[in-house]
Design an enzyme around this catalytic site. Structure first.
Site, PDB file in Angstrom:
ATOM      1  N   ASP A 194      23.651  43.180  25.160  1.00 32.10           N
ATOM      2  CA  ASP A 194      25.311  43.315  25.062  1.00 32.10           C
ATOM      3  C   ASP A 194      26.132  43.597  26.116  1.00 32.10           C
ATOM      4  O   ASP A 194      27.013  44.280  26.325  1.00 32.10           O
ATOM      5  CB  ASP A 194      25.403  44.704  24.110  1.00 32.10           C
ATOM      6  CG  ASP A 194      24.998  45.747  24.750  1.00 32.10           C
ATOM      7  OD1 ASP A 194      23.514  45.883  25.366  1.00 32.10           O
ATOM      8  OD2 ASP A 194      25.383  47.047  24.824  1.00 32.10           O
ATOM      9  N   THR A 232      29.694  42.692  33.377  1.00 33.75           N
ATOM     10  CA  THR A 232      28.468  42.937  33.370  1.00 33.75           C
ATOM     11  C   THR A 232      27.631  41.410  33.332  1.00 33.75           C
ATOM     12  O   THR A 232      26.844  41.321  34.492  1.00 33.75           O
ATOM     13  CB  THR A 232      27.692  43.914  32.493  1.00 33.75           C
ATOM     14  OG1 THR A 232      28.545  44.929  32.536  1.00 33.75           O
ATOM     15  CG2 THR A 232      26.333  44.069  32.807  1.00 33.75           C
ATOM     16  N   LYS A 289      25.983  50.214  18.711  1.00 29.74           N
ATOM     17  CA  LYS A 289      25.541  51.025  19.852  1.00 29.74           C
ATOM     18  C   LYS A 289      26.804  51.657  20.786  1.00 29.74           C
ATOM     19  O   LYS A 289      27.703  51.035  20.756  1.00 29.74           O
ATOM     20  CB  LYS A 289      25.018  50.406  20.904  1.00 29.74           C
ATOM     21  CG  LYS A 289      24.217  51.225  21.949  1.00 29.74           C
ATOM     22  CD  LYS A 289      23.705  50.305  23.172  1.00 29.74           C
ATOM     23  CE  LYS A 289      24.955  50.163  24.184  1.00 29.74           C
ATOM     24  NZ  LYS A 289      24.505  49.601  25.054  1.00 29.74           N
ATOM     25  N   GLU A 338      23.798  56.708  22.486  1.00 27.69           N
ATOM     26  CA  GLU A 338      23.355  56.368  24.134  1.00 27.69           C
ATOM     27  C   GLU A 338      23.978  57.356  25.336  1.00 27.69           C
ATOM     28  O   GLU A 338      24.986  56.849  25.683  1.00 27.69           O
ATOM     29  CB  GLU A 338      23.362  54.829  24.354  1.00 27.69           C
ATOM     30  CG  GLU A 338      22.807  54.635  25.893  1.00 27.69           C
ATOM     31  CD  GLU A 338      22.898  53.397  26.294  1.00 27.69           C
ATOM     32  OE1 GLU A 338      23.582  52.364  25.427  1.00 27.69           O
ATOM     33  OE2 GLU A 338      22.327  52.916  27.487  1.00 27.69           O
ATOM     34  N   LYS A 395      19.444  56.642  22.136  1.00 33.86           N
ATOM     35  CA  LYS A 395      18.705  55.831  23.242  1.00 33.86           C
ATOM     36  C   LYS A 395      19.065  56.672  24.479  1.00 33.86           C
ATOM     37  O   LYS A 395      20.244  56.618  24.977  1.00 33.86           O
ATOM     38  CB  LYS A 395      19.629  54.593  23.342  1.00 33.86           C
ATOM     39  CG  LYS A 395      19.388  53.592  24.238  1.00 33.86           C
ATOM     40  CD  LYS A 395      20.023  52.310  24.134  1.00 33.86           C
ATOM     41  CE  LYS A 395      19.937  51.310  25.494  1.00 33.86           C
ATOM     42  NZ  LYS A 395      20.076  49.850  25.238  1.00 33.86           N
ATOM     43  N   GLY A 447      17.711  51.515  32.467  1.00 30.63           N
ATOM     44  CA  GLY A 447      18.457  52.179  33.663  1.00 30.63           C
ATOM     45  C   GLY A 447      18.164  51.462  35.125  1.00 30.63           C
ATOM     46  O   GLY A 447      18.721  52.368  35.900  1.00 30.63           O
ATOM     47  N   SER A 461      14.727  50.000  24.385  1.00 31.73           N
ATOM     48  CA  SER A 461      15.929  49.252  24.093  1.00 31.73           C
ATOM     49  C   SER A 461      16.406  48.799  25.256  1.00 31.73           C
ATOM     50  O   SER A 461      17.414  49.061  25.935  1.00 31.73           O
ATOM     51  CB  SER A 461      16.940  50.049  23.421  1.00 31.73           C
ATOM     52  OG  SER A 461      17.972  49.536  23.406  1.00 31.73           O
ATOM     53  N   GLY A 466      17.507  46.310  28.534  1.00 32.63           N
ATOM     54  CA  GLY A 466      18.718  45.165  28.983  1.00 32.63           C
ATOM     55  C   GLY A 466      18.045  44.513  29.991  1.00 32.63           C
ATOM     56  O   GLY A 466      17.253  43.652  29.978  1.00 32.63           O
ATOM     57  N   ARG A 467      18.097  45.125  31.383  1.00 33.85           N
ATOM     58  CA  ARG A 467      17.842  44.634  32.561  1.00 33.85           C
ATOM     59  C   ARG A 467      16.287  44.388  32.412  1.00 33.85           C
ATOM     60  O   ARG A 467      15.766  43.200  32.924  1.00 33.85           O
ATOM     61  CB  ARG A 467      18.059  45.520  33.711  1.00 33.85           C
ATOM     62  CG  ARG A 467      19.468  45.378  34.092  1.00 33.85           C
ATOM     63  CD  ARG A 467      19.993  46.218  34.968  1.00 33.85           C
ATOM     64  NE  ARG A 467      20.383  47.400  34.403  1.00 33.85           N
ATOM     65  CZ  ARG A 467      20.829  48.527  34.877  1.00 33.85           C
ATOM     66  NH1 ARG A 467      20.957  48.628  36.021  1.00 33.85           N
ATOM     67  NH2 ARG A 467      20.734  49.939  33.968  1.00 33.85           N
TER      68      ARG A 467
HETATM   69  C1  5MM Z   1      22.915  45.430  28.374  1.00 33.10           C
HETATM   70  O1  5MM Z   1      23.814  46.363  29.138  1.00 33.10           O
HETATM   71  C2  5MM Z   1      24.543  47.258  28.011  1.00 33.10           C
HETATM   72  C3  5MM Z   1      26.019  46.802  28.212  1.00 33.10           C
HETATM   73  O2  5MM Z   1      26.501  47.395  29.395  1.00 33.10           O
HETATM   74  P1  5MM Z   1      28.039  47.418  29.742  1.00 33.10           P
HETATM   75  O3  5MM Z   1      28.829  47.906  28.789  1.00 33.10           O
HETATM   76  O4  5MM Z   1      28.120  48.092  31.148  1.00 33.10           O
HETATM   77  O5  5MM Z   1      28.282  45.827  30.351  1.00 33.10           O
HETATM   78  C4  5MM Z   1      24.004  48.588  28.126  1.00 33.10           C
HETATM   79  O6  5MM Z   1      24.709  49.384  27.347  1.00 33.10           O
HETATM   80  C5  5MM Z   1      22.735  48.595  28.117  1.00 33.10           C
HETATM   81  O7  5MM Z   1      22.522  48.491  26.745  1.00 33.10           O
HETATM   82  C6  5MM Z   1      22.051  50.161  28.136  1.00 33.10           C
HETATM   83  O8  5MM Z   1      22.636  50.560  29.560  1.00 33.10           O
HETATM   84  C7  5MM Z   1      20.515  49.893  28.339  1.00 33.10           C
HETATM   85  O9  5MM Z   1      20.558  48.670  29.496  1.00 33.10           O
HETATM   86  P2  5MM Z   1      19.473  48.969  30.655  1.00 33.10           P
HETATM   87  O10 5MM Z   1      19.697  47.680  31.573  1.00 33.10           O
HETATM   88  O11 5MM Z   1      19.710  49.951  31.433  1.00 33.10           O
HETATM   89  O12 5MM Z   1      18.126  48.704  29.973  1.00 33.10           O
END
Ligand code: 5MM
Length: 341
Positions: free
Chosen positions: A24, A29, A137, A178, A220, A263, A290, A292-293
């Protein structure tokens, strides 16, 4: 509100062996992520990239329980005209949607943020439900630094998270709550533990005040972990032990599941930490990822925006999804990473 159905979805996304793909990224980002691999962030490239992920058969059918989408993606079609959200449904995963609209400076609190997006949220949720989203979320951001976080920032963000969660449940959508305590500073693991404990306690207090049904939500959180710039990095076992202790102290057992954010941890660290927590079980809630990176860094690099690299990108994604799927059952071993390399 049908709480049995909300509970069914919340439980499904934390099924042992599976976890959530956080895809997302907002426009800013995803641009940063694409810049890092030399790909222009056009609507077409974003579609191609996400289509590659959602068509990764092994990952999506075996290790991914749900996908968090950004608003653009939920309305986009794959190259052959199939809505991207259908690809997710066809794989057996549950589609979800990021509904916060980012952060703004919190007045009177220098350096602190509040997440926005409550205006018209009820109408937006209705449209997302019709499109097929079954969970949502909202991310609050709490920074650790000299004199922060303030109790003001913690309370305001907790209040807004609970407002969002109540609106979701009224719209028959499972809220993923979250409250992210950032790991950007030089603080040690114990400071992270203390701040996260204050944040979680306040968040659950607000959730109760606003009558959110804990059985129909997913948390989360961040892990209890050393700040990235801290000279003393806590080892895997300490992160696992302190995170489990913290969550047991703050998260009621009525919550069906907890799905961590990564994170900024390395791919393998995020996997190792989740795995080590499962060695400390049994746990009162489902506990999974869950990310992202930590799920996408490898496939982004392997793909690098080239059609001929789609298979390599899918294989990198499936590998990370499988490693984290194993970690969500405490069955991961670092030797599995080496074998794949
Ligand atoms: C994938 O990044 C999500 C969206 O972030 P932005 O709104 O800053 O573009 C973010 O919410 C993400 O779902 C969580 O922070 C967890 O992602 P990470 O990379 O920390 O696992």
């Amino acid at each position: 509100m049908n709480l049995t159905e909300l509970n069914r979805i919340a439980t499904a996304v934390v099924t042992p062996g599976k976890g959530i793909l956080a895809a997302d990224e907002s426009s800013g980002t995803i641009k940063k992520r694409f810049d890092a691999i030399g790909v222009e962030s056009t609507e077409g490239n974003r579609r191609d990239y996400r289509e590659m992920l959602f068509r990764s058969k092994e990952a999506m059918s075996q290790y991914i329980s749900g996908v968090i989408l950004y608003d653009e993606t939920i309305w986009q079609d794959a190259k052959d005209g199939t809505p991207l959200i259908k690809l997710i449904e066809q794989s057996g995963a549950v589609p979800g949607i990021k509904v916060d609209e980012g952060t703004q400076a919190l007045p009177m609190c220098p350096g602190e943020l509040v997440t926005v997006g409550l205006d018209k949220l009820a109408e937006r949720l209705k449209k997302y439900y019709e499109r097929g989203a079954r969970f949502a979320k909202w991310r609050a951001v709490i920074d650790i630094g000299s004199g922060i976080p303030s109790m003001t920032a913690i309370s305001v963000n907790a209040h807004v998270l609970a407002r969002y969660a109540a609106l979701c449940q009224a719209a028959q959508i499972v809220p993923i709550v979250e409250p992210e305590v950032l790991m950007d500073g030089d603080h040690d693991i114990d400071r992270c533990y203390d701040v996260t404990s204050r944040v979680l306690n306040k968040t659950f207090q607000e959730l109760r005040v606003q009558r959110v049904a804990l059985e129909g939500m997913v948390l989360k959180p961040n892990m209890a972990i050393s700040g990235k710039k801290c000279a003393k990095q806590a080892p895997v076992e300490e992160v696992a032990e302190k995170t489990v202790r913290l969550l047991k102290a703050c998260v009621p057992a009525a919550v069906p599941g907890i799905a961590f954010l990564s994170g900024g941890q390395s791919d393998e660290e995020a996997t190792a930490h989740l795995n080590a927590m499962h060695k400390l079980g049994p746990l009162p809630w489902g506990l999974t990822f869950s990310y992202g990176r930590a799920l996408q860094a490898a496939p982004q690099k392997a793909w690098s925006g080239k059609a001929e690299n789609v298979a390599a990108g899918q294989s990198a994604f499936s590998h990370r999804a499988r490693m984290n799927g194993l970690a969500s059952k405490g069955e991961w071993q670092s030797s599995l990473e080496k074998k794949a390399a």
